[in-house]
Design a protein around this motif. Structure first.
Motif, short mmCIF file in Angstrom:
data_model
loop_
_atom_site.label_atom_id
_atom_site.label_comp_id
_atom_site.label_asym_id
_atom_site.label_seq_id
_atom_site.Cartn_x
_atom_site.Cartn_y
_atom_site.Cartn_z
N HIS A 259 -0.57 -14.78 2.41
CA HIS A 259 -2.31 -15.32 2.43
C HIS A 259 -3.30 -14.58 1.66
CE1 HIS A 259 -1.94 -15.22 7.12
NE2 HIS A 259 -1.97 -16.28 7.08
N GLY A 260 -2.99 -13.98 1.18
CA GLY A 260 -3.67 -13.05 -0.43
C GLY A 260 -2.69 -12.51 -1.36
N GLY A 261 -1.70 -12.97 -1.51
CA GLY A 261 -0.82 -13.12 -2.76
C GLY A 261 -1.17 -13.56 -4.19
N ARG B 250 22.39 3.18 -5.08
CA ARG B 250 21.13 3.25 -5.34
C ARG B 250 20.46 2.64 -5.20
NH1 ARG B 250 16.56 6.53 -7.05
NH2 ARG B 250 15.18 6.88 -5.88
N TYR B 251 19.20 1.59 -4.18
CA TYR B 251 18.60 0.93 -4.31
C TYR B 251 17.06 1.92 -3.39
CZ TYR B 251 22.20 -2.93 -3.93
OH TYR B 251 23.08 -2.86 -4.32
N ALA B 252 16.11 1.90 -4.10
CA ALA B 252 14.62 2.10 -3.87
C ALA B 252 13.58 1.55 -4.11
CB ALA B 252 14.58 3.95 -4.37
N ILE B 253 12.61 1.61 -3.42
CA ILE B 253 11.46 -0.01 -3.93
C ILE B 253 9.91 0.93 -3.79
CG2 ILE B 253 10.28 -1.50 -2.71
CD1 ILE B 253 12.63 -3.29 -4.17
N ASP B 254 9.11 0.88 -5.00
CA ASP B 254 7.81 1.04 -4.81
C ASP B 254 7.05 0.05 -4.18
OD1 ASP B 254 5.28 1.85 -5.85
OD2 ASP B 254 6.18 2.50 -7.52
N ALA B 255 6.40 0.09 -3.17
CA ALA B 255 5.26 -0.87 -2.40
C ALA B 255 4.23 -0.73 -2.93
CB ALA B 255 6.25 -1.26 -1.22
N SER B 256 4.03 0.24 -3.87
CA SER B 256 2.25 0.93 -4.29
C SER B 256 1.39 -0.60 -4.93
CB SER B 256 2.49 1.61 -4.80
OG SER B 256 2.72 1.13 -6.19
N LYS B 257 1.99 -1.96 -5.17
CA LYS B 257 1.43 -3.05 -5.78
C LYS B 257 0.38 -3.78 -4.44
CE LYS B 257 1.71 -7.17 -8.48
NZ LYS B 257 2.83 -7.59 -8.86
N LEU B 258 1.70 -4.06 -3.19
CA LEU B 258 1.63 -4.27 -2.31
C LEU B 258 0.51 -3.96 -1.19
CD1 LEU B 258 1.45 -6.84 -0.19
CD2 LEU B 258 4.08 -5.41 0.77
N THR B 259 0.60 -2.18 -1.28
CA THR B 259 0.21 -1.44 -0.63
C THR B 259 -1.46 -1.72 -1.23
OG1 THR B 259 1.70 -0.08 0.56
CG2 THR B 259 -0.43 1.03 0.03
N LYS B 260 -1.80 -1.24 -2.29
CA LYS B 260 -2.96 -1.76 -3.00
C LYS B 260 -3.57 -2.63 -2.82
CE LYS B 260 -4.77 -0.21 -8.16
NZ LYS B 260 -5.05 -0.14 -8.69
N GLU B 261 -3.19 -3.98 -2.98
CA GLU B 261 -3.54 -4.58 -3.24
C GLU B 261 -4.01 -5.67 -2.20
OE1 GLU B 261 -2.35 -8.02 -5.94
OE2 GLU B 261 -1.95 -6.39 -7.78
N LEU B 262 -3.14 -5.32 -0.59
CA LEU B 262 -3.13 -5.78 0.51
C LEU B 262 -3.37 -5.16 1.26
CD1 LEU B 262 -1.01 -8.66 -0.72
CD2 LEU B 262 -3.96 -9.28 -0.97
N GLY B 263 -3.34 -4.01 1.16
CA GLY B 263 -2.96 -2.70 2.36
C GLY B 263 -2.26 -3.21 3.10
N TRP B 264 -0.84 -3.43 2.47
CA TRP B 264 0.65 -3.68 3.51
C TRP B 264 1.23 -2.10 3.64
CZ3 TRP B 264 4.96 -1.96 2.58
CH2 TRP B 264 6.10 -2.24 3.85
N ASN B 265 1.41 -1.71 5.33
CA ASN B 265 2.13 -0.73 5.37
C ASN B 265 3.42 -0.98 6.36
OD1 ASN B 265 1.37 1.88 3.68
ND2 ASN B 265 -0.97 0.56 4.74
#
Length: 341
Positions: A246-248, A301-316
């Protein structure tokens, strides 16, 4: 640039994440029509599409994403303005023994979709970027592996795939990026961490553990079980995909992660503890743990930083991991019981 899908082609929509996303769209986008294209290989099943909310807006087509004639026909018949591309060969062990299928589906299939959309949207329909969207679903495995002290992968992490599966997904990511920069095709990409939840194929890690506990058979754990994965409940993943759809921002990549790193052995022990309560006649289920030879190219090990999605689109993500795991166990046990009837 906001986008609202009218007629959406979901590839691989009879698979694990795809079928959950079909449900999510039907529940949250009241006017969207879904065309669901799936080849129904081992990973897809029509059973995954039973009891859909508002099934009148869902139309299933059995077919291969590499079939250009079929893809062209579906785009035009249904005036597809949005593609959400899940369809992929995705099991690492299978990619080691048979890499050719991964190149065909993940690379050639993605190219087929991109080229068909480019010609239909841009050359034939003359749609602008606000009128259409190609959303490519990828994986954190394209970034390679991390040590325990490394920071989580961001969207700027260099690509370093270590298996035929992750290499084929990396190639498809690059094609999507190239179609944006070369042809201005309106694309977005999301890279997710390990998913779990209802409808996951039985050969995957968590269903394998649950099935072994149910059947009282050995639980296979690669190596010493200390490999680390970031676990994301599939409903949270679907909410993240819809937010990006919707908003990316066009041409951008968004990581969708669980911020929930767990050692494989700790996941096994958690499921065993939960199974001790759900099926106490088999307790303690930890007695079933069996360490097996590690697989080739097993990322640490895998680890994802999802802060861009949270900051731009408010996802958590919803932080209820044990509850989500218990729900997954109950769903899989019920599905197994129904299959045996």
């Amino acid at each position: 640039m906001t986008h609202q899908a009218k007629n959406i082609l979901i590839t691989g929509g009879a698979g694990f994440i795809g079928c959950n996303f079909v449900r999510h769209v039907l529940q949250n986008d009241a006017s969207t029509k879904i065309i669901n294209l799936d080849a129904l290989t081992y990973a897809g099943s029509l059973d995954n599409l039973s009891n859909l909310p508002d099934p009148s807006r869902h139309f299933f087509v059995r077919g291969d994403i590499c079939d250009r004639r079929l893809v062209d026909r579906l785009l035009r018949e249904h005036q597809i303005d949005t593609v959400v591309h899940f369809a992929a060969e995705s099991h690492v062990d299978r990619s080691i023994t048979g890499p050719g299928a991964f190149v065909q589906t993940n690379v050639v299939g993605t190219y087929t979709l991109l080229e068909a959309c480019r010609l239909y949207w841009q050359e034939e329909m003359k749609w602008n970027a606000a009128q259409c969207r190609f959303h490519h679903i990828s994986t954190d495995e394209v970034y390679g592996t991390l040590s325990e002290s490394d920071p989580a992968f961001t969207e700027n992490a260099p690509y370093a795939p270590n298996s035929p599966y992750s290499a084929s997904k990396a190639a498809s990511d690059h094609l999507v990026r190239a179609y944006f920069h070369t042809y201005q095709l309106p694309v977005v990409t999301t890279n997710c961490s390990n998913n779990f939840g209802p409808h996951q194929h039985e050969e995957k890690f968590i269903p394998t553990i649950i099935r072994a506990c149910k059947d009282q058979t050995p639980i296979p754990v690669y190596g010493d079980g200390r490999n680390i994965r970031d676990w994301l409940y599939v409903d949270d993943h679907c909410a993240g995909i819809l937010a990006v759809l919707h908003g990316g921002r066009l041409g951008e990549t968004y990581n969708i992660g669980g911020n929930n790193e767990q050692r494989n052995i700790d996941i096994v022990k958690l499921i065993c503890r939960l199974m001790d309560r759900i099926k106490p006649d088999g307790a303690p289920h930890e007695k079933l743990i069996s360490f097996v030879t590690d697989r080739p190219g097993h990322d640490w090990r895998y680890a994802i930083d999802a802060s861009k999605l949270t900051k731009e689109l408010g996802w958590n993500r919803a932080e209820r991991f044990e509850e989500e795991m218990r729900s997954t166990i109950n769903w899989l046990l019920t599905a197994a019981e129904n299959a045996e009837l």
